[in-house]
Design a protein around this motif. Structure first.
Motif: not given
Length: 398
Positions: A302-304, A308, A310-312, A314-315, A318
């Motif tokens: 995740c960029y946030k 690892e 999950h994608p951003f 679905r962080c 968030n």
């Protein structure tokens, strides 16, 4: 007396006559010079007297002419400008300068200046003078000087608030679609009221240069100009060269913007670009773009949060959540509770789908933003699951 004596006398007489003749002939040039000198002296005396008489006559005419008063007809023959009563410092200064020039040309007497000048007032200006003259009284109006009239006139038609507005316009003055002569006229009209900020020649040169378009500022060097007129001549030469380049096809004409009031989104993008250009957001050392925080380029996850699994979008960190159940990990359109309720009710009361919003980004902005993820397998799987769920809902309705 004998014949010898008579002959001797005749001989002596002849000799005397010849001598007298010779003496007369010898004295003729001297006598002529004396006569000529006397005649010239008399002539010079007569001419001198006549010249003096003419000088006296000319001086008398000049004195009579200087003593003659200028008439109102002669004053109006010089075509003075009328004034209609606009509250405008620029128009006031023009009218006063023009009227004083007419005073000089027509040789108007000092005591007649106010009377002749007030005859040029029209409409609102005439109404003001009628009220002001009644306030002063007839005696004061008759003795009113031009300087006193000018002070009252400028106080009414050139107030400080109007001068402050001109100074503000001068500070914001920038060349847009105007020619060099047009923008120069605007500059010279306002600079007369801005002595505090452009009182010296060097200050006027710097202000004028900063007012021009970039295509002129790049060509004209203000440090090489000793006077403002020299800088204006340089700008005119550059304008002529630009026109020639356009005619030869070497330069395209700048198109005017069709939308006079840009949208809120466009203004936001312009402000964002301006902020980046000003150095508010640091430049990434990895790939040279602007972003804040640690660079996650080339890292998995995740960029946030950097983890690892999950994608951003679905962080867990968030702040976005479902508008229906307030649970994270999904949006309202994918809410399980809504989908279960729709299956139980046979899709009769299917809630309306939430409207999506589209945000447009350029390729450079997408690469620079840490919030954008593209091309991952998990995103493709999520898209595939969305498409499959849509197909299942369609079959159940059928």
């Amino acid at each position: 007396m004998n014949d010898d004596d008579e002959a001797r006398r005749n001989e002596i007489r002849t000799m005397v006559v010849e001598e007298v003749k010779k003496a007369i002939e010898a004295s003729i040039p001297r006598l002529a010079q004396e006569v000529e000198g006397q005649v010239l002296e008399v002539a010079n005396t007569m001419v001198t007297s006549k010249v003096e008489e003419l000088k006296e006559m000319i001086s008398e005419l000049q004195v009579k002419k200087s003593k003659r008063r200028c008439t109102y007809k002669e004053f109006m023959a010089c075509n003075p400008l009328p004034y209609k009563g606009d509250v405008d410092p620029i128009a006031c200064q023009r009218w006063i300068s023009s009227t004083e020039a007419v005073f000089t040309r027509s040789r108007c007497e000092v005591e007649d200046q106010v009377m002749f000048a007030t005859g040029l007032l029209q409409f609102r200006a005439k109404d003001w003078w009628d009220a002001y003259s009644k306030e002063l009284g007839d005696d004061k109006v008759q003795s009113l000087t031009w300087q006193e009239f000018k002070e009252s006139f400028l106080k009414y038609y050139s107030p400080q608030s109007a001068i402050d507005k001109i100074q503000e316009d001068f500070l914001r003055l920038r060349q847009k679609d105007e020619t060099i002569d047009e923008i120069t006229n605007k500059f010279l009209e306002r600079v007369k009221f801005c002595e505090e900020i452009a009182g010296t020649e060097r200050q006027r040169i710097v202000r004028y240069h900063a007012m021009l378009k970039a295509e002129y500022r790049e060509f004209v060097n203000p440090s090489k100009c000793a006077t403002l007129n020299e800088l204006i001549d340089w700008a005119r030469d550059r304008e002529i060269e630009i026109k020639r380049q356009v005619e030869r096809g070497e330069k395209r004409v700048a198109e005017k913007p069709t939308n006079a009031s840009p949208s809120k989104k466009a203004r936001h993008q312009d402000q964002s670009k301006k902020g980046k250009a000003s150095g508010e957001i640091p430049t990434c050392k990895t790939y040279g773009k602007h972003h804040s925080g640690e660079c996650l380029s080339g890292k998995k996850g995740c960029y946030k949060c950097g983890r690892e699994g999950h994608p951003f979008y679905r962080c867990p960190e968030n702040s976005k959540a479902c508008y229906n159940c307030n649970e994270p990990w999904h949006i309202k359109a994918e809410c399980p509770k809504l989908q279960q309720g729709a299956k139980r009710d046979g899709k009769k009361d299917e809630p309306p789908k939430a409207r999506g919003r589209m945000f447009q980004l350029t390729s450079d902005e997408a690469k620079a933003s840490p919030d954008v993820v593209s091309g991952t397998k998990k995103e493709e799987g999520a898209s595939h699951s969305k498409a499959q769920s849509s197909q299942d809902r369609g079959k159940s309705l059928a």
